[in-house]
Design an enzyme around this catalytic site. Sequence first.
Site, PDB file in Angstrom:
ATOM      1  N   GLU A  73       8.887  -6.727   2.650  1.00  0.00           N
ATOM      2  CA  GLU A  73       8.625  -7.642   1.528  1.00  0.00           C
ATOM      3  C   GLU A  73       8.000  -6.824   0.419  1.00  0.00           C
ATOM      4  OE1 GLU A  73       6.237 -10.831   2.946  1.00  0.00           O
ATOM      5  OE2 GLU A  73       7.735 -11.467   4.381  1.00  0.00           O
ATOM      6  N   GLU A 107       7.585  -2.884 -12.142  1.00  0.00           N
ATOM      7  CA  GLU A 107       6.503  -3.807 -11.790  1.00  0.00           C
ATOM      8  C   GLU A 107       5.156  -3.216 -12.231  1.00  0.00           C
ATOM      9  OE1 GLU A 107       5.384  -4.093  -7.599  1.00  0.00           O
ATOM     10  OE2 GLU A 107       5.490  -6.265  -7.794  1.00  0.00           O
ATOM     11  N   LYS A 142      -2.455  -2.961  10.241  1.00  0.00           N
ATOM     12  CA  LYS A 142      -3.076  -1.947   9.376  1.00  0.00           C
ATOM     13  C   LYS A 142      -3.323  -2.609   8.026  1.00  0.00           C
ATOM     14  CE  LYS A 142      -2.945   1.048   6.404  1.00  0.00           C
ATOM     15  NZ  LYS A 142      -3.862   0.975   5.252  1.00  0.00           N
ATOM     16  N   CYS A 181       3.050 -10.589  -6.107  1.00  0.00           N
ATOM     17  CA  CYS A 181       4.398 -10.038  -6.041  1.00  0.00           C
ATOM     18  C   CYS A 181       5.420 -10.966  -6.692  1.00  0.00           C
ATOM     19  CB  CYS A 181       4.782  -9.794  -4.586  1.00  0.00           C
ATOM     20  SG  CYS A 181       4.692 -11.273  -3.572  1.00  0.00           S
TER      21      CYS A 181
HETATM   22  P1  NAP Z   1       1.380  -0.067  -1.035  1.00  0.00           P
HETATM   23  O1  NAP Z   1       0.687   1.020  -1.757  1.00  0.00           O
HETATM   24  O2  NAP Z   1       2.784   0.122  -0.671  1.00  0.00           O
HETATM   25  O3  NAP Z   1       0.478  -0.348   0.255  1.00  0.00           O
HETATM   26  C1  NAP Z   1       0.765  -1.380   1.154  1.00  0.00           C
HETATM   27  C2  NAP Z   1       0.253  -0.997   2.528  1.00  0.00           C
HETATM   28  O4  NAP Z   1       0.972   0.138   3.000  1.00  0.00           O
HETATM   29  C3  NAP Z   1      -1.214  -0.589   2.553  1.00  0.00           C
HETATM   30  O5  NAP Z   1      -1.812  -1.046   3.737  1.00  0.00           O
HETATM   31  C4  NAP Z   1      -1.104   0.917   2.525  1.00  0.00           C
HETATM   32  O6  NAP Z   1      -2.251   1.573   3.008  1.00  0.00           O
HETATM   33  C5  NAP Z   1       0.060   1.128   3.441  1.00  0.00           C
HETATM   34  N1  NAP Z   1       0.642   2.458   3.347  1.00  0.00           N
HETATM   35  C6  NAP Z   1       0.536   3.380   2.356  1.00  0.00           C
HETATM   36  N2  NAP Z   1       1.220   4.503   2.674  1.00  0.00           N
HETATM   37  C7  NAP Z   1       1.764   4.300   3.894  1.00  0.00           C
HETATM   38  C8  NAP Z   1       2.585   5.085   4.755  1.00  0.00           C
HETATM   39  N3  NAP Z   1       2.982   6.307   4.430  1.00  0.00           N
HETATM   40  N4  NAP Z   1       2.958   4.559   5.928  1.00  0.00           N
HETATM   41  C9  NAP Z   1       2.578   3.317   6.287  1.00  0.00           C
HETATM   42  N5  NAP Z   1       1.795   2.531   5.513  1.00  0.00           N
HETATM   43  C10 NAP Z   1       1.408   3.012   4.322  1.00  0.00           C
HETATM   44  O7  NAP Z   1       1.314  -1.407  -1.846  1.00  0.00           O
HETATM   45  P2  NAP Z   1       0.045  -2.009  -2.601  1.00  0.00           P
HETATM   46  O8  NAP Z   1      -0.101  -1.320  -3.898  1.00  0.00           O
HETATM   47  O9  NAP Z   1      -1.115  -2.055  -1.673  1.00  0.00           O
HETATM   48  O10 NAP Z   1       0.518  -3.492  -2.805  1.00  0.00           O
HETATM   49  C11 NAP Z   1       1.149  -3.930  -3.954  1.00  0.00           C
HETATM   50  C12 NAP Z   1       2.631  -4.025  -3.753  1.00  0.00           C
HETATM   51  O11 NAP Z   1       2.906  -4.981  -2.734  1.00  0.00           O
HETATM   52  C13 NAP Z   1       3.356  -4.527  -4.971  1.00  0.00           C
HETATM   53  O12 NAP Z   1       4.548  -3.812  -5.157  1.00  0.00           O
HETATM   54  C14 NAP Z   1       3.652  -5.969  -4.636  1.00  0.00           C
HETATM   55  O13 NAP Z   1       4.726  -6.527  -5.329  1.00  0.00           O
HETATM   56  C15 NAP Z   1       3.903  -5.884  -3.183  1.00  0.00           C
HETATM   57  N6  NAP Z   1       3.745  -7.193  -2.556  1.00  0.00           N
HETATM   58  C16 NAP Z   1       4.860  -7.827  -2.082  1.00  0.00           C
HETATM   59  C17 NAP Z   1       4.751  -9.083  -1.519  1.00  0.00           C
HETATM   60  C18 NAP Z   1       5.949  -9.794  -0.992  1.00  0.00           C
HETATM   61  O14 NAP Z   1       5.785 -10.682  -0.171  1.00  0.00           O
HETATM   62  N7  NAP Z   1       7.157  -9.471  -1.407  1.00  0.00           N
HETATM   63  C19 NAP Z   1       3.504  -9.694  -1.422  1.00  0.00           C
HETATM   64  C20 NAP Z   1       2.400  -9.028  -1.920  1.00  0.00           C
HETATM   65  C21 NAP Z   1       2.543  -7.774  -2.471  1.00  0.00           C
HETATM   66  P3  NAP Z   1      -3.389   2.018   1.944  1.00  0.00           P
HETATM   67  O15 NAP Z   1      -4.045   0.778   1.526  1.00  0.00           O
HETATM   68  O16 NAP Z   1      -4.265   2.925   2.701  1.00  0.00           O
HETATM   69  O17 NAP Z   1      -2.692   2.722   0.807  1.00  0.00           O
END
Ligand code: NAP
Length: 487
Positions: free
Chosen positions: A256, A384, A181, A289
Amino acid sequence: MSEHRTTVAGVTVDTRHWIGGQRVASPRTFTDASPIDGAPIGEISRGTATEAGAAVAAAKVAFPGWAATSRAERARILHAIADGVEKRLEELANVETVDNGALLRSHRRGVMPRVAHNFRFFADWLLTLEHEDFATRGHTNHVTWDPAGPCVLITPWNAPLMLATWKVAPALAAGNTVVLKPAEWSPLTASLLADITAEAGLPAGVLNIVQGYGSEIGDALTSHPDVRRISFTGSVPTARHIAAAAAANLTPLSLELGGKSPLLVFADADLDLAVDLAVEQYDNAGQVCLAATRLLVEEAVAEEFTRRFVARASRLRQGDPREESTDIGPTIHPRQVAKIDGFVRRALAAGARAVIGGHPGEGQYYAPTLLTDVRQDSEIVQEEVFGPVLTLQTFSGEDEAVHLANDTRFGLAATLATGDPERAERVTARLVAGTVWVNCFFVRDLKAPFGGSRHSGIGREGGTWSFDFYCDLKNTVTAPKGWRHHG
Ligand code: NAP
Ligand code: MG
């Protein structure tokens, strides 16, 4: 742009799901836009629980065949996928840049080669995966990494294809089938990956892709009883939600998550190197991240560090990520710009001072920002931001440095600049972080364990750790010939 296809940077991308080796459309679509200028670039199938269920069902059907495929054959197909990525590298780089706004030059030279490497590395690692047999009172213990089943992989927009394939490659190598996804703000390169895997001979249903809003299809995927693993990269609130959904079936999770990582600059550091490391934290407009967004600088060198940092940062060029000379591109989405600006406004209102930036630029381009006079317990230090916003605090001595470094709820990474190897060792031992870089940043070998402590995640992936997660480890104990149980 049509109902089922769009052309981006001259490349035709199918905007439907990929389920059981077929393109499948949903009745509704959502609009994908480019952060470069906000223009719409695709009408993407908006998945529902129906398509999510169909994708898991396809993955379940395809699982026994793929699990029974020999390691050598799986590795061969993964290398063929890597070949396909390399062949279409220019297309992938251009589409990704238009879709998520990260620099074209880094997509070309760093990110997309890494995507291919993800497949090659896990293909090769699979072939070396073994555990020495050992004996227990004459019985042999034999450890195997058995495929686990359908895996749900959920990924964010900041490095879409790289983060997706960092999960897809080991999951497939392990003999599992996958439902991916992608993030709704950057859905396009995943669709190109589907084409590449089909051309490489990956059997139908082994990789499935469902597009759509996480809030609408997430639960159908993460609470599905036929799913054997969930690997998620994204934010803490979404992780909490997914962990609760996964609890229904006790589905193993790898999370992650975010970070608020420190860069510790000691007075004995090579200051120009330290400044380079600090300025590097604006890469990808701060949407990384691992970014060391908290600059912690020893008092004695803080003034000189700040002077050199400002001189260096003022030379950064922000603009169109397709231009070779651009250093910082746009922020992914207008909502994200507003979120970043909210953090900065509140910090300024609480007494912070903007040494540089501190305001949005034109369109989705947020000015690179450095804030000082920030309190350790303030929001800007603890939360963050995920934008080009750094804070600077000073410390005196190792104890205070370690205290400030560890005093958030995160523990993803930490970077140290110091000229004293013994100090590096002492400080590293006291830091809570999944990765520590000493006098360097972002060197990531796929062999290494990767993940975060505390709210930065659960579990580690990379090398054998990836196979430990994606497999059901089995220990088979065989009695010696003629052995009888004597009670
Ligand atoms: P996010 O809002 O949590 O979204 C991540 C993914 O989860 C997207 O595909 C999102 O879909 C999906 N999602 C949203 N609600 C969901 C639900 N209820 N059930 C299942 N999946 C769901 O995060 P983001 O804003 O896209 O990404 C930024 C974050 O990722 C930051 O906190 C960053 O630090 C973290 N990150 C961590 C790493 C690591 O390796 N530690 C690497 C990169 C990023 P939608 O797009 O449709 O909302
Ligand atoms: Mg987009």
